[in-house]
Scaffold this motif. Structure first.
Motif, PDB file in Angstrom:
ATOM      1  N   ASN A   1      -0.362  -2.651 -11.878  1.00  0.00           N
ATOM      2  CA  ASN A   1       0.562  -3.704 -11.401  1.00  0.00           C
ATOM      3  C   ASN A   1       0.937  -3.612 -10.089  1.00  0.00           C
ATOM      4  O   ASN A   1       1.144  -4.685  -9.170  1.00  0.00           O
ATOM      5  CB  ASN A   1       1.713  -3.914 -12.534  1.00  0.00           C
ATOM      6  CG  ASN A   1       1.504  -4.446 -13.707  1.00  0.00           C
ATOM      7  OD1 ASN A   1       0.408  -5.033 -14.072  1.00  0.00           O
ATOM      8  ND2 ASN A   1       2.317  -4.075 -14.737  1.00  0.00           N
ATOM      9  N   LEU A   2       1.229  -2.478  -9.472  1.00  0.00           N
ATOM     10  CA  LEU A   2       1.297  -2.290  -7.929  1.00  0.00           C
ATOM     11  C   LEU A   2       0.114  -2.309  -7.059  1.00  0.00           C
ATOM     12  O   LEU A   2       0.226  -2.333  -5.957  1.00  0.00           O
ATOM     13  CB  LEU A   2       2.242  -0.945  -7.888  1.00  0.00           C
ATOM     14  CG  LEU A   2       3.549  -0.754  -8.280  1.00  0.00           C
ATOM     15  CD1 LEU A   2       4.069   0.763  -8.044  1.00  0.00           C
ATOM     16  CD2 LEU A   2       4.339  -1.607  -7.367  1.00  0.00           C
TER      17      LEU A   2
ATOM     18  N   ILE B   1       0.847  -1.156   0.037  1.00  0.00           N
ATOM     19  CA  ILE B   1      -0.066   0.130   0.048  1.00  0.00           C
ATOM     20  C   ILE B   1       0.951   1.318   0.182  1.00  0.00           C
ATOM     21  O   ILE B   1       0.696   2.311  -0.613  1.00  0.00           O
ATOM     22  CB  ILE B   1      -0.969  -0.095   1.287  1.00  0.00           C
ATOM     23  CG1 ILE B   1      -1.942  -1.167   1.128  1.00  0.00           C
ATOM     24  CG2 ILE B   1      -1.650   1.341   1.501  1.00  0.00           C
ATOM     25  CD1 ILE B   1      -2.808  -1.295   2.237  1.00  0.00           C
ATOM     26  N   ALA B   2       1.916   1.298   0.735  1.00  0.00           N
ATOM     27  CA  ALA B   2       2.878   2.440   0.827  1.00  0.00           C
ATOM     28  C   ALA B   2       3.359   2.651  -0.560  1.00  0.00           C
ATOM     29  O   ALA B   2       3.580   3.622  -1.005  1.00  0.00           O
ATOM     30  CB  ALA B   2       3.787   2.052   1.954  1.00  0.00           C
ATOM     31  N   GLN B   3       4.044   1.569  -1.254  1.00  0.00           N
ATOM     32  CA  GLN B   3       4.611   1.469  -2.617  1.00  0.00           C
ATOM     33  C   GLN B   3       3.550   1.987  -3.408  1.00  0.00           C
ATOM     34  O   GLN B   3       4.207   2.977  -4.374  1.00  0.00           O
ATOM     35  CB  GLN B   3       4.887   0.298  -2.868  1.00  0.00           C
ATOM     36  CG  GLN B   3       5.670   0.085  -4.270  1.00  0.00           C
ATOM     37  CD  GLN B   3       7.028   0.733  -4.396  1.00  0.00           C
ATOM     38  OE1 GLN B   3       7.536   1.199  -3.249  1.00  0.00           O
ATOM     39  NE2 GLN B   3       7.586   0.538  -5.627  1.00  0.00           N
ATOM     40  N   PHE B   4       2.417   1.691  -3.553  1.00  0.00           N
ATOM     41  CA  PHE B   4       1.434   2.139  -4.211  1.00  0.00           C
ATOM     42  C   PHE B   4       1.331   3.727  -4.181  1.00  0.00           C
ATOM     43  O   PHE B   4       1.430   4.335  -5.142  1.00  0.00           O
ATOM     44  CB  PHE B   4       0.050   1.426  -4.050  1.00  0.00           C
ATOM     45  CG  PHE B   4      -0.921   1.831  -5.217  1.00  0.00           C
ATOM     46  CD1 PHE B   4      -1.085   1.458  -6.169  1.00  0.00           C
ATOM     47  CD2 PHE B   4      -1.770   2.981  -4.854  1.00  0.00           C
ATOM     48  CE1 PHE B   4      -2.104   1.445  -7.245  1.00  0.00           C
ATOM     49  CE2 PHE B   4      -2.628   3.471  -5.668  1.00  0.00           C
ATOM     50  CZ  PHE B   4      -2.738   2.759  -7.031  1.00  0.00           C
ATOM     51  N   GLY B   5       1.294   4.022  -2.954  1.00  0.00           N
ATOM     52  CA  GLY B   5       1.145   5.545  -2.359  1.00  0.00           C
ATOM     53  C   GLY B   5       2.357   6.497  -3.034  1.00  0.00           C
ATOM     54  O   GLY B   5       2.105   7.560  -3.447  1.00  0.00           O
ATOM     55  N   ASN B   6       3.554   5.839  -2.785  1.00  0.00           N
ATOM     56  CA  ASN B   6       4.750   6.600  -3.419  1.00  0.00           C
ATOM     57  C   ASN B   6       4.596   6.746  -4.676  1.00  0.00           C
ATOM     58  O   ASN B   6       5.155   7.877  -5.227  1.00  0.00           O
ATOM     59  CB  ASN B   6       5.826   5.659  -2.801  1.00  0.00           C
ATOM     60  CG  ASN B   6       6.257   6.010  -1.387  1.00  0.00           C
ATOM     61  OD1 ASN B   6       5.474   7.000  -0.660  1.00  0.00           O
ATOM     62  ND2 ASN B   6       7.003   4.950  -0.772  1.00  0.00           N
TER      63      ASN B   6
ATOM     64  N   LEU C   1       9.719  -6.537  -6.876  1.00  0.00           N
ATOM     65  CA  LEU C   1      10.678  -6.866  -7.610  1.00  0.00           C
ATOM     66  C   LEU C   1      10.016  -6.663  -9.006  1.00  0.00           C
ATOM     67  O   LEU C   1      10.653  -6.782 -10.064  1.00  0.00           O
ATOM     68  CB  LEU C   1      11.028  -8.252  -7.492  1.00  0.00           C
ATOM     69  CG  LEU C   1      11.853  -9.176  -8.329  1.00  0.00           C
ATOM     70  CD1 LEU C   1      13.281  -8.428  -8.488  1.00  0.00           C
ATOM     71  CD2 LEU C   1      11.953 -10.474  -7.913  1.00  0.00           C
ATOM     72  N   GLU C   2       8.595  -6.496  -9.180  1.00  0.00           N
ATOM     73  CA  GLU C   2       7.970  -6.661 -10.319  1.00  0.00           C
ATOM     74  C   GLU C   2       8.602  -5.381 -11.058  1.00  0.00           C
ATOM     75  O   GLU C   2       8.686  -5.756 -12.671  1.00  0.00           O
ATOM     76  CB  GLU C   2       6.449  -6.141 -10.245  1.00  0.00           C
ATOM     77  CG  GLU C   2       5.677  -7.470  -9.641  1.00  0.00           C
ATOM     78  CD  GLU C   2       5.711  -8.568 -10.566  1.00  0.00           C
ATOM     79  OE1 GLU C   2       5.646  -8.294 -11.768  1.00  0.00           O
ATOM     80  OE2 GLU C   2       5.668  -9.858 -10.112  1.00  0.00           O
ATOM     81  N   LYS C   3       8.609  -4.094 -10.681  1.00  0.00           N
ATOM     82  CA  LYS C   3       9.203  -3.175 -11.701  1.00  0.00           C
ATOM     83  C   LYS C   3      10.521  -3.408 -12.239  1.00  0.00           C
ATOM     84  O   LYS C   3      10.775  -2.926 -13.426  1.00  0.00           O
ATOM     85  CB  LYS C   3       9.118  -1.722 -10.757  1.00  0.00           C
ATOM     86  CG  LYS C   3       9.584  -0.823 -11.555  1.00  0.00           C
ATOM     87  CD  LYS C   3       9.735   0.617 -10.698  1.00  0.00           C
ATOM     88  CE  LYS C   3       9.794   1.874 -11.605  1.00  0.00           C
ATOM     89  NZ  LYS C   3       9.676   3.114 -10.805  1.00  0.00           N
TER      90      LYS C   3
END
Length: 267
Positions: free
Chosen positions: A75-76, A13-18, A88-90
């Motif tokens: 994707n995120l 969730i934090a990664q998506f927000g960033n 790792l997806e990106k």
């Protein structure tokens, strides 16, 4: 954030927000503008960017379209089913598009060169122990990544492998023999070069850890760095330039490709 949210999901969730904030700023769009484009409020967009609110799939789809992210946000999305960790997806997407891959590994054989047996042994050694299903999914994803070295126009892939990674037994002697043979075979491919960095070369430029450099175009390169349980893509020009110099120093210190093949064969 609700206490029932797991740590991996909280991180996603934090990664998506960033990433949402980064893409919105690049698009010169305000939180209010994005809210209007996604049918939400400015406050809700802000909460998602801070990681305080879990985005819905519909929001991810609409935001991806509004920011012209080409499925990067989708994707995120924390609910997406991914065989590999979200962080790792990106990198995997970028790796598949790279023109040149420069990689130094100190602890393990590079993932693009691992045999199925070796990869399974490395994944199984993780702690806490992963489930059998998790290992199967990760293994399939890793083997799928390796297809980029066998396609019609593969990237130029230059690997420097520390002697410690070669001598560390993973999965038993038979698995290691198979892995050594696979390395020798891969080194014969025209777009792959493998060099061994032996112990007797002493201290070197990458004592702090492994290093992966991707050259996307003649003017664009990036660095991928991993930490336990996470990873990030770095595009800062100064850091990328420093890493290119480090990799060059490693190549000059390592055995030549021919000497490296002899070394691997001796194992």
């Amino acid at each position: 954030m609700p206490s029932r949210t797991s740590l991996p999901e909280s991180a996603a969730i934090a990664q998506f927000g960033n990433e949402l904030r980064r893409l919105r700023n690049l698009s010169d769009m305000s939180q209010k503008d994005l809210g209007q484009a996604t049918g939400t409020s400015k406050q809700q967009v802000g909460a998602i960017e801070r990681g305080d609110r879990r985005p819905s799939k519909q929001f991810a789809e609409l935001a991806d379209k509004a920011l012209e992210a080409h499925n990067a946000l989708l994707n995120l999305w924390p609910g997406a089913k991914q065989a590999q960790p979200w962080w790792l997806e990106k990198f995997v997407e970028l790796e598949a598009k790279a023109q040149v891959i420069n990689e130094f590994q100190a602890q393990a054989i590079p993932g693009l060169l691992q045999t199925e047996g070796y990869a399974k042994a490395v994944m199984g050694a993780a702690f806490p122990p992963p489930s059998r299903r998790s290992i199967e999914d990760l293994l399939k994803a890793r083997l799928d990544r390796q297809k980029i070295l066998r396609r019609d126009r593969p990237p130029l892939a230059l690997f420097v492998v520390d002697e410690g990674a070669l001598r560390r037994t993973a999965g038993g002697k038979s698995v290691m023999r198979e892995q050594y043979k696979a390395l020798i075979e891969a080194a014969e491919w025209p777009f792959v070069q493998i060099q061994v960095l032996p112990f007797d070369r002493g201290a070197h430029a990458a004592m702090e850890g492994s290093l992966v450099l991707l050259t996307m175009t003649h003017a664009e390169s990036l660095v991928y760095a991993e930490t336990p349980g996470s990873g990030q893509v770095i595009t800062d020009a100064r850091i990328v330039a420093d890493c290119h110099q480090q990799f060059g120093a490693l190549r000059s210190l390592a055995l030549s490709p021919a000497e490296s093949l002899d070394f691997i064969a001796s194992l």
